[in-house]
Design a protein around this motif. Structure first.
Motif, PDB file in Angstrom:
ATOM      1  N   THR A 156      43.548 -24.688 -24.887  1.00 18.10           N
ATOM      2  CA  THR A 156      42.172 -25.176 -24.801  1.00 18.10           C
ATOM      3  C   THR A 156      41.715 -25.853 -26.086  1.00 18.10           C
ATOM      4  N   TRP A 157      42.377 -25.560 -27.217  1.00 11.81           N
ATOM      5  CA  TRP A 157      41.932 -26.120 -28.489  1.00 11.81           C
ATOM      6  C   TRP A 157      42.537 -27.494 -28.751  1.00 11.81           C
ATOM      7  N   THR A 158      43.807 -27.664 -28.443  1.00 11.51           N
ATOM      8  CA  THR A 158      44.480 -28.940 -28.725  1.00 11.51           C
ATOM      9  C   THR A 158      44.769 -29.751 -27.469  1.00 11.51           C
ATOM     10  N   GLY A 159      44.704 -29.119 -26.298  1.00 15.07           N
ATOM     11  CA  GLY A 159      44.985 -29.808 -25.055  1.00 15.07           C
ATOM     12  C   GLY A 159      46.464 -29.972 -24.745  1.00 15.07           C
ATOM     13  N   ASN A 160      47.341 -29.368 -25.568  1.00 13.69           N
ATOM     14  CA  ASN A 160      48.783 -29.474 -25.360  1.00 13.69           C
ATOM     15  C   ASN A 160      49.295 -28.311 -24.519  1.00 13.69           C
ATOM     16  N   ILE A 161      50.454 -28.505 -23.888  1.00 14.32           N
ATOM     17  CA  ILE A 161      51.115 -27.425 -23.163  1.00 14.32           C
ATOM     18  C   ILE A 161      51.765 -26.494 -24.181  1.00 14.32           C
ATOM     19  N   PHE A 162      51.502 -25.189 -24.027  1.00 11.34           N
ATOM     20  CA  PHE A 162      51.917 -24.220 -25.030  1.00 11.34           C
ATOM     21  C   PHE A 162      52.464 -22.976 -24.332  1.00 11.34           C
ATOM     22  N   HIS A 163      53.481 -22.355 -24.899  1.00 13.41           N
ATOM     23  CA  HIS A 163      54.017 -21.103 -24.370  1.00 13.41           C
ATOM     24  C   HIS A 163      53.148 -19.951 -24.882  1.00 13.41           C
ATOM     25  N   MET A 164      52.410 -19.337 -23.989  1.00 12.41           N
ATOM     26  CA  MET A 164      51.485 -18.262 -24.343  1.00 12.41           C
ATOM     27  C   MET A 164      52.086 -16.906 -23.966  1.00 12.41           C
ATOM     28  N   TYR A 165      51.840 -15.926 -24.821  1.00 15.11           N
ATOM     29  CA  TYR A 165      52.309 -14.561 -24.588  1.00 15.11           C
ATOM     30  C   TYR A 165      51.514 -13.949 -23.438  1.00 15.11           C
ATOM     31  N   GLN A 166      52.227 -13.265 -22.521  1.00 11.09           N
ATOM     32  CA  GLN A 166      51.601 -12.718 -21.324  1.00 11.09           C
ATOM     33  C   GLN A 166      51.173 -11.259 -21.475  1.00 11.09           C
ATOM     34  N   GLY A 167      51.473 -10.639 -22.623  1.00 11.25           N
ATOM     35  CA  GLY A 167      50.940  -9.305 -22.913  1.00 11.25           C
ATOM     36  C   GLY A 167      51.629  -8.164 -22.205  1.00 11.25           C
ATOM     37  N   ARG A 168      52.884  -8.319 -21.750  1.00 13.68           N
ATOM     38  CA  ARG A 168      53.550  -7.258 -21.000  1.00 13.68           C
ATOM     39  C   ARG A 168      54.661  -6.563 -21.778  1.00 13.68           C
ATOM     40  N   TYR A 169      55.037  -7.090 -22.920  1.00 11.47           N
ATOM     41  CA  TYR A 169      56.233  -6.577 -23.579  1.00 11.47           C
ATOM     42  C   TYR A 169      56.073  -5.126 -24.018  1.00 11.47           C
ATOM     43  N   TRP A 170      54.988  -4.820 -24.737  1.00  5.76           N
ATOM     44  CA  TRP A 170      54.852  -3.479 -25.305  1.00  5.76           C
ATOM     45  C   TRP A 170      54.657  -2.431 -24.213  1.00  5.76           C
ATOM     46  N   ASP A 171      54.037  -2.820 -23.107  1.00  8.02           N
ATOM     47  CA  ASP A 171      53.899  -1.885 -21.988  1.00  8.02           C
ATOM     48  C   ASP A 171      55.266  -1.588 -21.370  1.00  8.02           C
ATOM     49  N   CYS A 172      56.094  -2.633 -21.203  1.00  4.02           N
ATOM     50  CA  CYS A 172      57.439  -2.412 -20.656  1.00  4.02           C
ATOM     51  C   CYS A 172      58.289  -1.583 -21.612  1.00  4.02           C
ATOM     52  N   LYS A 173      58.071  -1.750 -22.910  1.00  4.90           N
ATOM     53  CA  LYS A 173      58.834  -0.954 -23.860  1.00  4.90           C
ATOM     54  C   LYS A 173      58.453   0.513 -23.771  1.00  4.90           C
ATOM     55  N   SER A 174      57.170   0.800 -23.609  1.00  4.38           N
ATOM     56  CA  SER A 174      56.742   2.204 -23.493  1.00  4.38           C
ATOM     57  C   SER A 174      57.326   2.859 -22.249  1.00  4.38           C
ATOM     58  N   ARG A 175      57.540   2.079 -21.172  1.00  2.00           N
ATOM     59  CA  ARG A 175      58.140   2.609 -19.945  1.00  2.00           C
ATOM     60  C   ARG A 175      59.646   2.399 -19.899  1.00  2.00           C
ATOM     61  N   GLN A 176      60.203   1.713 -20.939  1.00  2.00           N
ATOM     62  CA  GLN A 176      61.633   1.380 -20.975  1.00  2.00           C
ATOM     63  C   GLN A 176      62.080   0.684 -19.690  1.00  2.00           C
ATOM     64  N   ASP A 177      61.249  -0.268 -19.251  1.00  2.00           N
ATOM     65  CA  ASP A 177      61.540  -1.051 -18.050  1.00  2.00           C
ATOM     66  C   ASP A 177      62.011  -2.430 -18.481  1.00  2.00           C
ATOM     67  N   TRP A 178      63.329  -2.605 -18.526  1.00  2.00           N
ATOM     68  CA  TRP A 178      63.917  -3.876 -18.940  1.00  2.00           C
ATOM     69  C   TRP A 178      64.633  -4.551 -17.776  1.00  2.00           C
ATOM     70  N   SER A 179      64.197  -4.303 -16.564  1.00  2.00           N
ATOM     71  CA  SER A 179      64.891  -4.845 -15.394  1.00  2.00           C
ATOM     72  C   SER A 179      64.818  -6.372 -15.319  1.00  2.00           C
ATOM     73  N   MET A 180      63.799  -6.977 -15.938  1.00  2.00           N
ATOM     74  CA  MET A 180      63.651  -8.438 -15.857  1.00  2.00           C
ATOM     75  C   MET A 180      64.434  -9.178 -16.948  1.00  2.00           C
ATOM     76  N   CYS A 181      65.079  -8.460 -17.864  1.00  2.00           N
ATOM     77  CA  CYS A 181      65.796  -9.101 -18.961  1.00  2.00           C
ATOM     78  C   CYS A 181      67.139  -9.652 -18.488  1.00  2.00           C
ATOM     79  N   PRO A 182      67.503 -10.868 -18.872  1.00  2.00           N
ATOM     80  CA  PRO A 182      68.809 -11.434 -18.469  1.00  2.00           C
ATOM     81  C   PRO A 182      69.943 -10.828 -19.294  1.00  2.00           C
ATOM     82  N   ASP A 183      71.161 -10.996 -18.796  1.00  2.00           N
ATOM     83  CA  ASP A 183      72.362 -10.540 -19.491  1.00  2.00           C
ATOM     84  C   ASP A 183      72.885 -11.703 -20.333  1.00  2.00           C
TER      85      ASP A 183
END
Length: 785
Positions: free
Chosen positions: A756-783
């Protein structure tokens, strides 16, 4: 009259005269390979106090400011500069002038032979060209004659068809025979001339081929010479370092101590999983211990596995700073009884901090206080606080021979991100980890978050952006290129107040998305770059943008400056940062302009200098920044300003040091010049994602000194990544053939959104990593490993 030669360098130096007068200030001038000095500048017109030729001269430094110039015979100048930078400028200029003088003398000695050779080759070439031109002219003449006589013969034959009587026919046959004879003679001359031209061209053509092959051989020989010189230079540097800083072999001390130790009394160490061989130093707890009181014990190799978990007890007297060698380590098995009570009478009534490191939880420590009394009773007061005992160094860098030229000579003008580079030229950190190192001085942002003045806050943010370059001054190793889908997390919220997560979201072009959270602020960035090898130097041009947002609502953006690595082929590698950086506060409209001044041998300014101004939304200068990107940054408020906004003339208040670099340990050169934080970036941690850089096998093997195995593992990982890419491309082609859409590669923890500030396409953090770490749910991680 020859034009007057301008001096290559001139300036004031202190020259040693005698023991009575010591060093005296003199004016020195370096011109045409000669170093001359005068008592002052006015004497240059009529009197020269002394001159020394640099051809074959010896130039060496003595201390921070002094250096010596000697011709090995009658003349020796003992000189001293005002500071170390000035001395380095003079030494560099003298070395360049010496090399130039040597080249001039050698060229003069070879000039006669060279001129004779050049003249003979030139005469031979002119003679050859003249011969070929003559033969070519003869060919053109023969061609014209053949055309002329051929046309006449054809006309004569045509006329014979119109004759009716035999008398006319017999009369005309004689004319036809004459024309046919002329045509035959001309054709034979044409054939002879063509043969001569061909023979002449073939004879000279073989000579040209020999000359061309000679030039090719010369090129290969020169390349081999440059490679050999680079290798010898590297060996000389290493030999010089070993001569200046001799290393102590403590293994002999350890073995000698162990010979007098009863092996049966060596304590056993077991972690319930595997057996390790440890050297344990047992030191008395008295502050007056000497080195002679230290005894070394070696754990036995044949210790059997036990289910009981071992603990190491570290006893540190409170209020007394102890080094690692002063720590008393007790490896006895903890069974609930007090095994130190027997030695209580030998300990003073001092408060001791006891840390128990349990093998069941590596890297974790439970800390409590104990009151040691003369009776030996310990009154334990648990705090229920958990601390992390982190490492302060990594294994030393092995001494492997390097041949950079053999790899880089075929890479000129290419993008280095697409060229496989062995680990010999890398450091055991990935680019994801190297970017996390940018927050080593995140405490500057903690202070900035508490400021009310947004312009002053912007000055602190600018100082923070400069601090991220501090480690590049002596770090020349290339970070590992992350694999697609590789991640890295670094949680230091408890002790440092920030945590970061990053992911490699694209491979071509390589791009890293990063998100960091701190006390009252959060920062995120996309890092991608363009790199080109220019032969003598390598340029890295960052293309991504960084964002910083405070809880107060101020939002800042900036781009990194250009990094250049010099002396790629020959000489010691060194790094420079240069360019302009604009830091914009999108909330208030304020702006900070920083200028990274490029390094120059002949500049009188402080090297690696950074200057800048903070402007409000109206363009008025509010703060001044000054410092160096490898040491510190100072900030001062503007009291009075005049002149144009681009070049203001300001009067400032008192300067305040906003950032000061923490220097790395003295022996950090042995382990890639890492700082203490850099040593902790690749430290093993529990519960991280399987795609974390810590789990990368080639990087771990390199850190442990197994470079050959690391190179083999690196090739395996890169081939696995290429196979995965080919499989995605094949799937996309099959989907396109059937008319079905094929989804492109999507990162796991970041998603493309419009900023919204620059108008460019940007990779934004979705806020799920630390929650998945607390549950040790790494099923979506590639090999990927």
């Amino acid at each position: 009259m020859e034009p007057k030669t301008e001096p290559e360098m001139k300036g004031w130096l202190f020259k040693w005269t005698n023991y009575l007068k010591g060093y005296q200030k003199r004016w020195f001038v370096l011109t045409n390979g000669l170093l001359s000095y005068y008592k002052n500048q006015a004497e240059m017109a009529h009197t020269c106090r002394g001159t020394i030729s640099l051809f074959g001269a010896l130039i060496h430094t003595e201390d921070a400011c002094a250096f010596v110039v000697s011709n090995g015979g009658t003349q020796t100048f003992h000189l001293k500069a005002a500071n170390e930078v000035e001395r380095q400028r003079w030494v560099t200029a003298l070395e360049l002038a010496k090399a130039k003088a040597i080249r001039t003398i050698e060229s003069e000695e070879e000039e006669d032979d060279f001129d004779t050779s050049v003249c003979s080759q030139k005469n031979e070439l002119q003679s050859m060209l003249k011969s070929l031109s003559t033969k070519l002219e003869d060919l053109q003449t023969c061609s014209e004659l053949i055309a002329k006589h051929g046309a006449a013969l054809q006309r004569a034959l045509s006329e014979m068809e119109t004759f009716e009587s035999d008398a006319e026919m017999s009369t005309h046959i004689k004319s036809v025979n004459e024309r046919a004879t002329l045509f035959r003679i001309t054709a034979n001359a044409m054939l002879n001339t063509c043969s001569e031209y061909l023979n002449l061209a073939l004879s000279h053509g073989s000579k040209w081929q020999r000359l061309l092959q000679h030039e090719r051989d010369q090129k290969i020989r020169l390349e081999n010479m440059v490679e050999q010189l680079a290798r010898q230079h590297s060996h000389l540097e290493k030999a010089a370092k070993e001569h200046q800083i001799p290393t102590r072999d403590i293994s002999n001390v350890t073995s000698s101590k162990q010979q007098g130790t009863d092996q049966s009394n060596s304590p056993s160490v077991s972690d319930g999983v595997g057996v390790a061989r440890l050297n344990i130093a047992v030191v008395r707890s008295s502050p007056s211990d000497e080195e002679d009181d230290v005894e070394f014990y070696d754990a036995q190799d044949d210790v059997t596995r036990q289910e009981t978990k071992s603990n190491f007890v570290l006893k540190i007297p409170m209020g007394h700073h102890r080094t690692a060698s002063d720590i008393s380590m007790d490896s006895h098995m903890m069974d609930g009884s007090d095994e130190t009570s027997g030695s209580g009478s030998d300990v003073d009534d001092t408060e001791t901090k006891v840390v128990v490191i349990s093998s069941s939880s590596p890297g974790k420590a439970v800390e409590w206080k104990a009151k040691e009394e003369n009776t030996g009773n310990h009154e334990e007061e648990r705090h229920c606080t958990s601390t992390r005992v982190r490492r302060t160094r990594i294994p030393d860098k092995p001494n492997y021979p390097l041949s950079l030229w053999s790899i880089m000579k075929n890479c000129i003008g290419k993008d280095l991100s697409k060229i496989p580079i062995p680990v010999n030229f890398s450091e055991p950190l990935s680019m994801l980890q190297r970017l996390a190192e940018d927050y080593e001085y995140a405490n500057i942002l903690d202070k900035a978050a508490q400021l009310k003045d947004t312009c002053e806050q912007l000055a602190y943010v600018a100082a923070f952006t400069v601090s991220s370059y501090s480690t590049t001054s002596n770090r020349t190793g290339k970070p590992f290129n992350p694999l697609l889908g590789e991640t890295y997390e670094f949680d230091r919220m408890e002790d440092l107040g920030w945590k970061v997560v990053a992911e490699q979201v694209s491979h071509h072009p390589p791009m890293v998305a990063q998100h960091c959270e701190g006390r009252g602020w959060r920062c995120w960035q996309e890092f991608t770059m363009a790199s080109k090898f220019r032969g003598k130097y390598l340029q890295v041009i960052p293309l991504g943008m960084a964002h910083l947002e405070f809880q107060s609502g101020c939002h800042y953006t900036w781009r990194k400056v250009t990094t250049t690595v010099h002396n790629i082929i020959v000489g010691k590698l060194w790094v420079d940062q240069h360019g302009d950086m604009d830091i914009v506060n999108h909330t208030t409209g304020a702006k900070c302009h920083l200028k990274y001044i490029p390094y120059s041998y002949f500049s009188r300014d402080v090297q690696r200098k950074v200057t800048g101004f903070v402007y409000d939304r109206d363009g008025n200068a509010k703060f001044v920044l000054s410092g160096t990107w490898d040491n510190k940054m100072d900030v001062a408020p503007v009291v009075e300003s005049s002149g144009s906004p681009k070049n203001p003339v300001v009067k400032t208040g008192a300067y305040v040091t906003v950032w000061q670099r923490k220097m790395p340990p003295e022996d950090s050169e042995k382990y890639y010049n890492f700082t203490e934080l850099a040593c902790q970036l690749n430290e093993l941690d529990e519960g991280v994602a399987p795609t974390d850089s810590r789990n990368r096998p080639d990087q771990r093997l390199m850190e442990n000194g197994l470079w050959d195995e690391a190179n083999a593992e690196k090739l395996r990982l890169e081939e696995k990544q290429r196979s995965a890419r080919r499989e995605r491309e094949a799937s996309a082609e099959r989907a396109a053939a059937t008319g079905q859409p094929y989804p492109p590669y999507e990162p796991v923890w970041f998603k493309k959104e419009r900023d919204t500030w620059t108008g460019n396409i940007f990779h934004m953090y979705q806020g799920r990593y630390w929650d998945c770490k607390s549950r040790q749910d790494w099923s979506m991680c590639p090999d990927i490993f």
